[in-house]
Design a protein around this motif. Structure first.
Motif, mmCIF file in Angstrom:
data_model
loop_
_atom_site.group_PDB
_atom_site.id
_atom_site.type_symbol
_atom_site.label_atom_id
_atom_site.label_comp_id
_atom_site.label_asym_id
_atom_site.label_seq_id
_atom_site.Cartn_x
_atom_site.Cartn_y
_atom_site.Cartn_z
ATOM 1 N N GLU A 78 67.089 54.630 34.320
ATOM 2 C CA GLU A 78 66.915 55.725 35.605
ATOM 3 C C GLU A 78 65.800 56.050 36.150
ATOM 4 O OE1 GLU A 78 70.682 58.759 33.977
ATOM 5 O OE2 GLU A 78 68.932 58.823 33.679
ATOM 6 N N HIS A 79 65.885 55.996 37.780
ATOM 7 C CA HIS A 79 64.615 56.445 38.446
ATOM 8 C C HIS A 79 64.850 57.215 39.641
ATOM 9 C CE1 HIS A 79 61.236 55.405 41.587
ATOM 10 N NE2 HIS A 79 60.548 55.836 40.226
ATOM 11 N N GLU A 80 64.843 58.028 39.269
ATOM 12 C CA GLU A 80 64.952 59.315 40.581
ATOM 13 C C GLU A 80 66.645 59.694 40.756
ATOM 14 O OE1 GLU A 80 63.048 57.648 43.754
ATOM 15 O OE2 GLU A 80 61.527 58.108 43.767
ATOM 16 N N ASN A 81 66.728 59.815 38.757
ATOM 17 C CA ASN A 81 68.809 60.250 39.001
ATOM 18 C C ASN A 81 69.008 59.344 39.744
ATOM 19 O OD1 ASN A 81 67.412 63.005 37.982
ATOM 20 N ND2 ASN A 81 67.437 63.598 40.137
ATOM 21 N N LYS A 82 68.732 57.618 39.350
ATOM 22 C CA LYS A 82 69.867 56.934 39.570
ATOM 23 C C LYS A 82 69.648 55.714 38.752
ATOM 24 C CE LYS A 82 69.807 52.915 42.969
ATOM 25 N NZ LYS A 82 69.378 52.484 44.607
ATOM 26 N N ILE A 83 71.220 54.766 38.447
ATOM 27 C CA ILE A 83 70.786 53.931 37.389
ATOM 28 C C ILE A 83 69.946 52.856 38.019
ATOM 29 C CG2 ILE A 83 71.961 52.525 35.920
ATOM 30 C CD1 ILE A 83 74.328 55.249 35.315
ATOM 31 N N VAL A 84 69.294 52.519 37.499
ATOM 32 C CA VAL A 84 68.462 51.249 38.195
ATOM 33 C C VAL A 84 68.923 49.759 37.086
ATOM 34 C CG1 VAL A 84 67.489 52.362 39.117
ATOM 35 C CG2 VAL A 84 66.400 51.885 37.315
ATOM 36 N N GLY A 85 69.071 50.249 35.845
ATOM 37 C CA GLY A 85 69.563 49.316 34.385
ATOM 38 C C GLY A 85 70.206 49.884 33.963
ATOM 39 N N PHE A 86 71.339 48.303 33.308
ATOM 40 C CA PHE A 86 71.331 48.733 32.048
ATOM 41 C C PHE A 86 72.276 47.904 30.739
ATOM 42 C CE2 PHE A 86 75.965 48.927 30.450
ATOM 43 C CZ PHE A 86 76.051 50.814 29.728
ATOM 44 N N VAL A 87 72.706 48.219 29.895
ATOM 45 C CA VAL A 87 72.468 46.702 29.213
ATOM 46 C C VAL A 87 73.150 47.553 27.640
ATOM 47 C CG1 VAL A 87 70.215 46.389 27.733
ATOM 48 C CG2 VAL A 87 71.730 44.818 28.157
ATOM 49 N N LEU A 88 74.509 46.715 27.467
ATOM 50 C CA LEU A 88 74.532 46.892 25.679
ATOM 51 C C LEU A 88 74.904 46.285 24.971
ATOM 52 C CD1 LEU A 88 77.913 46.413 24.910
ATOM 53 C CD2 LEU A 88 78.485 47.840 27.044
ATOM 54 N N LEU A 89 74.912 47.324 24.151
ATOM 55 C CA LEU A 89 74.604 46.006 22.272
ATOM 56 C C LEU A 89 76.008 46.341 22.102
ATOM 57 C CD1 LEU A 89 72.595 45.477 19.745
ATOM 58 C CD2 LEU A 89 74.433 46.259 18.654
ATOM 59 N N MET A 90 77.656 45.491 21.548
ATOM 60 C CA MET A 90 78.402 45.780 20.893
ATOM 61 C C MET A 90 78.787 45.457 19.610
ATOM 62 S SD MET A 90 82.014 45.357 23.053
ATOM 63 C CE MET A 90 83.165 45.264 22.443
ATOM 64 N N HIS A 91 79.169 46.181 18.692
ATOM 65 C CA HIS A 91 78.832 45.132 16.915
ATOM 66 C C HIS A 91 80.652 44.411 17.158
ATOM 67 C CE1 HIS A 91 81.986 48.542 16.960
ATOM 68 N NE2 HIS A 91 82.430 47.826 15.404
ATOM 69 N N ARG A 92 79.915 43.240 16.657
ATOM 70 C CA ARG A 92 81.340 42.158 16.287
ATOM 71 C C ARG A 92 81.419 41.777 14.795
ATOM 72 N NH1 ARG A 92 84.302 42.335 20.721
ATOM 73 N NH2 ARG A 92 82.912 41.799 22.267
ATOM 74 N N GLU A 93 82.194 41.189 14.530
ATOM 75 C CA GLU A 93 82.732 40.810 13.170
ATOM 76 C C GLU A 93 81.315 39.768 12.199
ATOM 77 O OE1 GLU A 93 85.602 38.512 12.843
ATOM 78 O OE2 GLU A 93 87.596 40.893 13.132
ATOM 79 N N ASN A 94 81.781 39.502 11.617
ATOM 80 C CA ASN A 94 80.616 38.931 10.459
ATOM 81 C C ASN A 94 78.984 39.833 10.756
ATOM 82 O OD1 ASN A 94 82.720 37.635 9.471
ATOM 83 N ND2 ASN A 94 82.612 36.016 11.647
ATOM 84 N N ASN A 95 78.724 40.944 11.061
ATOM 85 C CA ASN A 95 77.534 41.266 11.266
ATOM 86 C C ASN A 95 76.604 40.650 12.702
ATOM 87 O OD1 ASN A 95 75.540 43.516 10.026
ATOM 88 N ND2 ASN A 95 73.838 41.754 9.153
ATOM 89 N N ALA A 96 77.659 41.076 13.306
ATOM 90 C CA ALA A 96 76.628 39.836 14.728
ATOM 91 C C ALA A 96 76.846 41.409 15.667
ATOM 92 C CB ALA A 96 78.026 38.896 15.123
ATOM 93 N N ALA A 97 76.268 40.784 16.945
ATOM 94 C CA ALA A 97 75.481 42.087 17.971
ATOM 95 C C ALA A 97 76.049 40.549 19.254
ATOM 96 C CB ALA A 97 74.778 42.931 17.796
ATOM 97 N N GLN A 98 76.723 42.448 20.346
ATOM 98 C CA GLN A 98 77.033 40.517 20.900
ATOM 99 C C GLN A 98 76.421 42.107 22.513
ATOM 100 O OE1 GLN A 98 81.056 40.627 22.914
ATOM 101 N NE2 GLN A 98 80.364 39.063 24.423
ATOM 102 N N LEU A 99 75.630 41.069 23.391
ATOM 103 C CA LEU A 99 74.959 41.626 24.519
ATOM 104 C C LEU A 99 75.762 41.490 25.540
ATOM 105 C CD1 LEU A 99 71.414 41.209 25.172
ATOM 106 C CD2 LEU A 99 73.193 40.839 27.001
#
Length: 170
Positions: A69-90
């Protein structure tokens, strides 16, 4: 594209979801990817379905969002989501055009990799398209390798979907 007069120090990054965040991310993906790549509404619905899946299985011990966030506005985003077999998805990596080039993408990737290591994930992957050259370059610099390509019309036009994998997180 107008560049913003901001540095990384001016941007805050939070890891807690607040009401409106998911809807805004869906909206910005739909609007931005339409204006930059001519993706159709099917892309926006794809993002919506994926964010619903993320929140439906959200585990704060294994999943994470980074909301810039910059000046109360979302300016970027990413997430990490758990998956099977100890993997993660971006997923859903987005930086507003005027905030590109100040190192925010690199910072988010470093936070992502640090969380992978902290939680003991063994691998990570992501899906993107052949049109997102800058994104692919960023992923490669952080150890992701192109492992699969498939033709697609899922986003309202012909393109190549690409899978990148990060194996043996260290």
């Amino acid at each position: 594209m107008n560049k913003i007069n901001a540095t990384l120090d001016d941007i805050t990054i939070r890891t807690d979801l607040m009401p409106g965040d998911l809807g805004y991310v869906i909206y910005r993906h739909g609007e931005l990817y339409h204006s930059e790549y001519n993706y159709g509404i099917s892309f926006e619905t794809y993002v919506g379905a994926g964010l619903y899946e993320f929140y439906s299985s959200y585990d704060p011990a294994m999943d994470r969002v980074w909301i810039c966030e910059h000046e109360n506005k979302i300016v970027g985003f990413v997430l990490l989501m758990h998956r099977e077999n100890n993997a993660a998805q971006l997923r859903y990596f987005l930086i507003e055009p005027e905030y590109r080039g100040i190192g925010l993408g690199k910072k988010l990737m470093n936070l992502y990799i640090d969380f992978l290591k902290e939680k003991g994930y063994q691998s990570s992957y992501l899906w993107t398209t052949n049109e997102l050259y800058s994104a692919a370059s960023l992923y490669k610099r952080h150890g992701f390798e192109l492992t699969e390509e498939k033709p697609s019309t899922a986003f309202g036009k012909p393109l190549m979907e690409q899978r990148y994998d990060l194996i043996n997180v260290k």
